[in-house]
Design a protein around this motif. Structure first.
Motif, PDB file in Angstrom:
ATOM      1  N   SER A  69       0.858  -1.188   0.000  1.00  0.00           N
ATOM      2  CA  SER A  69       0.000   0.000   0.000  1.00  0.00           C
ATOM      3  C   SER A  69       0.891   1.234   0.000  1.00  0.00           C
ATOM      4  N   ILE A  70       0.489   2.245  -0.738  1.00  0.00           N
ATOM      5  CA  ILE A  70       1.211   3.510  -0.789  1.00  0.00           C
ATOM      6  C   ILE A  70       0.264   4.630  -0.386  1.00  0.00           C
ATOM      7  N   GLU A  71       0.634   5.332   0.675  1.00  0.00           N
ATOM      8  CA  GLU A  71      -0.082   6.540   1.081  1.00  0.00           C
ATOM      9  C   GLU A  71       0.676   7.731   0.516  1.00  0.00           C
ATOM     10  N   PHE A  72       0.027   8.474  -0.362  1.00  0.00           N
ATOM     11  CA  PHE A  72       0.643   9.630  -1.009  1.00  0.00           C
ATOM     12  C   PHE A  72       0.060  10.890  -0.380  1.00  0.00           C
ATOM     13  N   LEU A  73       0.919  11.706   0.236  1.00  0.00           N
ATOM     14  CA  LEU A  73       0.512  12.942   0.899  1.00  0.00           C
ATOM     15  C   LEU A  73       0.893  14.106   0.002  1.00  0.00           C
ATOM     16  N   ALA A  74      -0.084  14.609  -0.724  1.00  0.00           N
ATOM     17  CA  ALA A  74       0.165  15.600  -1.764  1.00  0.00           C
ATOM     18  C   ALA A  74       0.739  16.896  -1.203  1.00  0.00           C
ATOM     19  N   TYR A  75       1.690  17.454  -1.950  1.00  0.00           N
ATOM     20  CA  TYR A  75       2.297  18.770  -1.721  1.00  0.00           C
ATOM     21  C   TYR A  75       3.160  18.850  -0.470  1.00  0.00           C
ATOM     22  N   GLU A  76       3.381  17.763   0.216  1.00  0.00           N
ATOM     23  CA  GLU A  76       4.379  17.752   1.283  1.00  0.00           C
ATOM     24  C   GLU A  76       5.764  17.590   0.645  1.00  0.00           C
ATOM     25  N   PRO A  77       6.834  17.983   1.340  1.00  0.00           N
ATOM     26  CA  PRO A  77       8.182  17.806   0.772  1.00  0.00           C
ATOM     27  C   PRO A  77       8.428  16.349   0.413  1.00  0.00           C
ATOM     28  N   PHE A  78       9.048  16.142  -0.733  1.00  0.00           N
ATOM     29  CA  PHE A  78       9.263  14.777  -1.206  1.00  0.00           C
ATOM     30  C   PHE A  78      10.127  13.981  -0.233  1.00  0.00           C
ATOM     31  N   SER A  79       9.613  12.834   0.163  1.00  0.00           N
ATOM     32  CA  SER A  79      10.358  11.896   1.006  1.00  0.00           C
ATOM     33  C   SER A  79       9.643  10.561   0.937  1.00  0.00           C
ATOM     34  N   VAL A  80      10.334   9.516   1.363  1.00  0.00           N
ATOM     35  CA  VAL A  80       9.773   8.169   1.339  1.00  0.00           C
ATOM     36  C   VAL A  80      10.040   7.487   2.669  1.00  0.00           C
ATOM     37  N   GLN A  81       9.004   6.896   3.246  1.00  0.00           N
ATOM     38  CA  GLN A  81       9.127   6.000   4.392  1.00  0.00           C
ATOM     39  C   GLN A  81       8.665   4.624   3.953  1.00  0.00           C
ATOM     40  N   THR A  82       9.415   3.606   4.297  1.00  0.00           N
ATOM     41  CA  THR A  82       9.006   2.253   3.929  1.00  0.00           C
ATOM     42  C   THR A  82       8.959   1.359   5.163  1.00  0.00           C
ATOM     43  N   PHE A  83       7.970   0.480   5.165  1.00  0.00           N
ATOM     44  CA  PHE A  83       7.794  -0.485   6.247  1.00  0.00           C
ATOM     45  C   PHE A  83       7.634  -1.863   5.630  1.00  0.00           C
ATOM     46  N   LEU A  84       8.508  -2.790   6.009  1.00  0.00           N
ATOM     47  CA  LEU A  84       8.427  -4.170   5.549  1.00  0.00           C
ATOM     48  C   LEU A  84       7.919  -5.028   6.692  1.00  0.00           C
ATOM     49  N   ALA A  85       6.745  -5.607   6.500  1.00  0.00           N
ATOM     50  CA  ALA A  85       6.101  -6.419   7.550  1.00  0.00           C
ATOM     51  C   ALA A  85       6.034  -5.647   8.859  1.00  0.00           C
ATOM     52  N   GLY A  86       5.756  -4.343   8.792  1.00  0.00           N
ATOM     53  CA  GLY A  86       5.578  -3.520   9.975  1.00  0.00           C
ATOM     54  C   GLY A  86       6.835  -2.875  10.507  1.00  0.00           C
ATOM     55  N   ASN A  87       8.003  -3.269  10.001  1.00  0.00           N
ATOM     56  CA  ASN A  87       9.270  -2.717  10.481  1.00  0.00           C
ATOM     57  C   ASN A  87       9.808  -1.685   9.498  1.00  0.00           C
ATOM     58  N   GLU A  88      10.177  -0.517  10.019  1.00  0.00           N
ATOM     59  CA  GLU A  88      10.693   0.522   9.133  1.00  0.00           C
ATOM     60  C   GLU A  88      12.043   0.117   8.554  1.00  0.00           C
ATOM     61  N   GLU A  89      12.205   0.317   7.245  1.00  0.00           N
ATOM     62  CA  GLU A  89      13.425  -0.035   6.530  1.00  0.00           C
ATOM     63  C   GLU A  89      13.989   1.223   5.876  1.00  0.00           C
ATOM     64  N   VAL A  90      14.959   1.837   6.534  1.00  0.00           N
ATOM     65  CA  VAL A  90      15.502   3.111   6.068  1.00  0.00           C
ATOM     66  C   VAL A  90      16.281   2.945   4.756  1.00  0.00           C
ATOM     67  N   LYS A  91      17.092   1.907   4.662  1.00  0.00           N
ATOM     68  CA  LYS A  91      17.888   1.701   3.443  1.00  0.00           C
ATOM     69  C   LYS A  91      17.002   1.452   2.230  1.00  0.00           C
ATOM     70  N   PHE A  92      15.912   0.720   2.437  1.00  0.00           N
ATOM     71  CA  PHE A  92      14.989   0.477   1.323  1.00  0.00           C
ATOM     72  C   PHE A  92      14.324   1.780   0.911  1.00  0.00           C
ATOM     73  N   ALA A  93      14.008   2.648   1.886  1.00  0.00           N
ATOM     74  CA  ALA A  93      13.416   3.949   1.566  1.00  0.00           C
ATOM     75  C   ALA A  93      14.356   4.777   0.705  1.00  0.00           C
ATOM     76  N   GLU A  94      15.652   4.734   1.026  1.00  0.00           N
ATOM     77  CA  GLU A  94      16.630   5.465   0.221  1.00  0.00           C
ATOM     78  C   GLU A  94      16.665   4.939  -1.210  1.00  0.00           C
ATOM     79  N   LYS A  95      16.544   3.621  -1.350  1.00  0.00           N
ATOM     80  CA  LYS A  95      16.538   3.002  -2.684  1.00  0.00           C
ATOM     81  C   LYS A  95      15.307   3.435  -3.468  1.00  0.00           C
ATOM     82  N   ILE A  96      14.156   3.499  -2.801  1.00  0.00           N
ATOM     83  CA  ILE A  96      12.915   3.891  -3.478  1.00  0.00           C
ATOM     84  C   ILE A  96      12.945   5.370  -3.838  1.00  0.00           C
TER      85      ILE A  96
END
Length: 352
Positions: A58-85
């Protein structure tokens, strides 16, 4: 179709939105190993799309906020994957002009174990690409379902090459070949259903988890090593040539030749690894023990149990969904599971 035809329209209206998509993994029969810039394959490949092994995103897109990505794999935040995305999204802005105009919260989970020999990058980027196209149809002029799916395949390829094949069911081709009309290096296409014998339309794929840890050499590094592999060009040519017998095999239902070609492709993939510089081996002792047992079983019984391998130690056991199924399953459970970690097996089917 050219890359320019996927360029997005500059006119769009965005708004906060949440979308969810699911995408299965796939297993290649004729292997893709080696690529050029922009994820262009060095040779065409053909794969089966799985049914149960999927990534749900699922992707929650928050319009007009500064561009950034947070990713969660099976509920756990994955910072390196967010950087890749984040890097991936910047790379595809020319095709989705609205993509950097907001913040993303991405939640994803697989229905199969991580590092199991099932291509999570394929299903993962496939699911993300489908989510992005769902957003695109909300923000821009709606394209046809066929165009949207093809563009999703194109976008998925830019994240993970083999992901482009996961957008379609059944047998799927990626890479230009004279043997498949409409095939392209830019996106995958479904193999013509009318050209596939019934025997190939219902197959089991049981993945034996020989080794569940991280691979010693990543697929990205392995692809890169093909650039200096002295056998690379011959391998690319062989893969192109193998589409000729594969096309005939799929049409006439020659299961014996299918087994021979699929196993040869799997072993050739790993031979390329062993002939790289530096050389590397991803198969484990258990991998080789299982392969030899499969060959002995097939010789003794004549039953169509065979294997393919991804870029790792785990083995995809392939066998038709027919009257011989029970005896094959019994052999797997009594003779092959002992070579896995913790009796690990993932059971899937390829059905279309």
């Amino acid at each position: 179709m050219t890359t320019q035809e996927f360029t997005g329209t500059p006119n769009f209206t965005i708004h906060t939105q949440t979308v969810s998509e699911s995408c299965p993994s796939n297993i290649a029969l004729i292997k893709y190993w080696g690529k050029y810039a922009d994820q262009i394959p060095a040779n065409p490949s053909i794969s089966y799309t799985l049914n149960h092994c999927k990534t749900n995103t699922s992707i929650e897109f928050l319009a007009y906020e500064p561009f950034s990505v947070q990713t969660f794999l099976a509920g756990n935040e994955e910072v390196k994957f967010a950087e890749k995305i984040e890097k991936y999204f910047r790379n595809i802005e020319q095709y989705l002009p609205w993509i950097l105009q907001g913040k993303y919260i991405i939640r994803t989970e697989n229905t199969f174990p991580h590092s199991s020999g099932i291509a999570s990058s394929a299903s993962g980027f496939g699911a993300i690409a489908k989510c992005l196209m769902s957003l695109d149809t909300l923000f821009t002029d709606k394209s046809s379902d066929e165009e949207s799916l093809r563009k999703a395949s194109f976008l998925a390829r830019l994240g993970s090459g083999s992901a482009c094949r996961s957008l379609y069911n059944g047998l799927v081709v990626w890479g230009e070949t004279d043997e498949v009309t409409g095939s392209s290096d830019l996106f995958a296409v479904p193999y013509p259903d009318t050209e596939i014998h019934e025997v190939f339309k219902n197959f089991n794929d049981w993945v034996l988890l020989i080794h569940e840890g991280q691979k010693s050499v990543s697929s990205t590094v392995g692809h890169g090593l093909m650039k200096t592999n002295p056998y690379a060009e011959r391998r690319f040519q062989e893969a192109r040539e193998n589409f000729v017998p594969m096309k005939e095999i799929l049409k006439n239902g020659d299961l014996e030749q299918f087994i021979k070609l699929v196993e040869h492709e799997a072993l050739t993939l790993h031979a390329m690894m062993m002939m790289s510089d530096p050389a590397f081996i991803l198969m484990k002792t258990g991998t080789l023990e299982v392969i030899n047992k499969i060959w002995d079983f097939r010789k003794e019984t004549g039953l169509p149990l065979f294997f393919t391998l991804d870029a790792g130690a785990n083995i995809h056991l392939l066998f038709p969904d027919n009257n011989s199924e029970d005896e094959i399953k019994k052999f797997i459970e009594t003779e092959l599971l002992q070579h896995t970690q913790k009796n690990g097996v993932v059971k899937d089917v390829m059905r279309f």
